[in-house]
Design an enzyme around this catalytic site. Structure first.
Site, PDB file in Angstrom:
ATOM      1  N   THR A   1       0.611  -1.225   0.171  1.00  0.00           N
ATOM      2  CA  THR A   1       0.125   0.272  -0.241  1.00  0.00           C
ATOM      3  C   THR A   1       0.988   1.475   0.118  1.00  0.00           C
ATOM      4  OG1 THR A   1      -2.549  -1.338   0.847  1.00  0.00           O
ATOM      5  CG2 THR A   1      -1.263   1.570   1.409  1.00  0.00           C
TER       6      THR A   1
ATOM      7  N   LYS B   1      -0.714  -1.231  -4.236  1.00  0.00           N
ATOM      8  CA  LYS B   1      -1.546  -0.594  -4.403  1.00  0.00           C
ATOM      9  C   LYS B   1      -1.997   1.124  -3.650  1.00  0.00           C
ATOM     10  CE  LYS B   1      -6.528  -1.199  -1.625  1.00  0.00           C
ATOM     11  NZ  LYS B   1      -6.161  -0.302  -0.595  1.00  0.00           N
TER      12      LYS B   1
ATOM     13  N   HIS C   1      -7.743   4.372  -1.963  1.00  0.00           N
ATOM     14  CA  HIS C   1      -8.164   3.556  -0.701  1.00  0.00           C
ATOM     15  C   HIS C   1      -9.456   3.225   0.167  1.00  0.00           C
ATOM     16  CE1 HIS C   1      -5.123   2.281   2.970  1.00  0.00           C
ATOM     17  NE2 HIS C   1      -6.038   2.764   3.643  1.00  0.00           N
TER      18      HIS C   1
END
Length: 392
Positions: free
Chosen positions: A158, A254, A278
């Site tokens: 992430t 991501k 997100h």
């Protein structure tokens, strides 16, 4: 209503609202600040029209595909979501089992309630692991080593949580895992007796990947102090290279929304990127994931696999994302609502709902194989997002 009576993801959401304490339901059902991006994630899918085709052979349809070369029953993975085990006792373990039986990837969050080892103990298929890069690089390396030892095939890194966006509902609810015992929290738990009983029966009520694995972090109070200082605002592209050098399996990045960032991701050794904001929980006012997708696909072409996360509530949304160039999609809230509504059976129901909607919609668009979906299934009138991808 029972789980088998649920016809839509929205049905599961309403069931979960009645069964999960408010603080944890709100955690899944909310975004940052005004929640404008959270709402846009879903609303912008509705702006995309589909072409209905008739008198075509609709037999022998196929939804099976590949995501980062891994066979999937349909191009969907369960997204990494924090505190999943607070939607339902042992939630990550149950969701992973449902995903394995269905034939789609499950992605375990760093901030999960059940640990990497917990999930590995109840599954046989390699699952995916989502990583946050902390200041404590030794802990990051230990997380990757534990994920590799557990057989995780893919690491999802992430990129968009260097600084946490402000989420008003969580702050007002005083969210914590396990919940604080204030009168407000006690009332929320007491009014959800089935949830409370299940939580009493499990030992998994804290952050399983962290407590007991970090020096001097053994309880909730020490965990709070540690996490407050651990998300690293200095995270850079060099850290992606550092991760790639240490992770033996597939790597997915991501949190890409901007075409320039997508181009910068090229050459970093990643196998895919995920267009994601997100879930609308970071930069309020950012573009929706689906509206950002065409620009990202246009920027990288076929040089790297592009996936999409954010706003999917139906099989039609999945098909629209594929038409706009995504090779895979992720669902977070839909499976969380299924989990909250009915545990493992609820997650399975959510996946079955999405599969049925995807299959029927694909057929009515005149297509039989999900692998051949492209922008030609989009309506050319009244579809600004589809028009954008066709221009590119």
């Amino acid at each position: 209503m029972t789980i088998t009576d649920a016809l839509t993801i929205d049905d599961l959401m309403h069931m979960a609202r009645r069964r999960v304490p408010k603080m944890f339901f709100d955690y899944a059902h909310s975004g940052a600040w005004t929640e404008s991006t959270y709402r846009a994630n879903q609303a912008d899918f509705a702006r995309i029209g589909l072409r209905q085709r008739v008198l075509v052979d609709m037999t022998d349809r196929n939804l099976a595909s590949l995501m980062v070369d891994e066979p999937v029953a349909m191009p969907v993975a369960l997204a990494p979501t924090g505190l999943t085990g607070m939607q339902h006792p042992d939630g990550e373990m149950l969701a992973a089992q449902a995903a394995e039986a269905f034939g789609v990837p499950f992605t375990l969050s760093t901030m999960s309630i059940c640990s990497i080892e917990d999930v590995a103990s109840v599954t046989t298929r390699p699952f995916w692991f989502q990583l946050y890069v902390m200041r404590d690089r030794a802990f990051v390396e230990s997380l990757m080593a534990r994920a590799a030892a557990a057989g995780c095939s893919t690491l999802v890194l992430t990129l968009d949580l260097q600084i946490m966006g402000q989420r008003h509902k969580d702050l007002r609810n005083g969210l914590s895992a396990p919940p604080r015992w204030t009168p407000k929290h006690a009332w929320q738990v007491a009014t959800r007796p089935r949830w409370a009983l299940g939580m009493m029966r499990t030992r998994r009520r804290g952050f399983g990947n962290i407590v007991g694995h970090v020096k001097n972090v053994s309880d909730l109070s020490s965990l709070a102090s540690w996490t407050a200082d651990q998300f690293d605002p200095r995270l850079s592209w060099e850290d992606v290279t550092w991760i790639r050098d240490r992770w033996p399996g597939k790597l997915i990045l991501k949190g890409i929304l901007d075409p320039e960032d997508a181009r910068m991701a090229l050459g970093r050794g990643a196998d895919a990127i995920i267009v994601s904001n997100h879930g609308g929980r970071q930069l309020d006012g950012a573009r929706s994931s689906i509206s950002a997708l065409p620009g990202v696909v246009g920027a990288v072409g076929d040089q790297i696999e592009v996936h999409l996360d954010g706003g999917i509530r139906s099989g039609q949304d999945i098909l629209k994302a594929l038409a706009l160039g995504a090779k895979g999609t992720y669902v977070g809230r839909p499976f969380l609502w299924g989990l909250g509504a009915g545990g493992k059976a609820g997650v399975t129901r959510a996946l079955n709902i999405l599969r049925h909607e995807l299959d029927v919609t694909m057929a009515l668009c005149g297509r039989r194989d999900i692998r051949g979906i492209d922008a030609d299934i989009l309506d050319r009138l009244g579809d600004p997002i589809g028009a954008e991808v066709r221009r590119t």
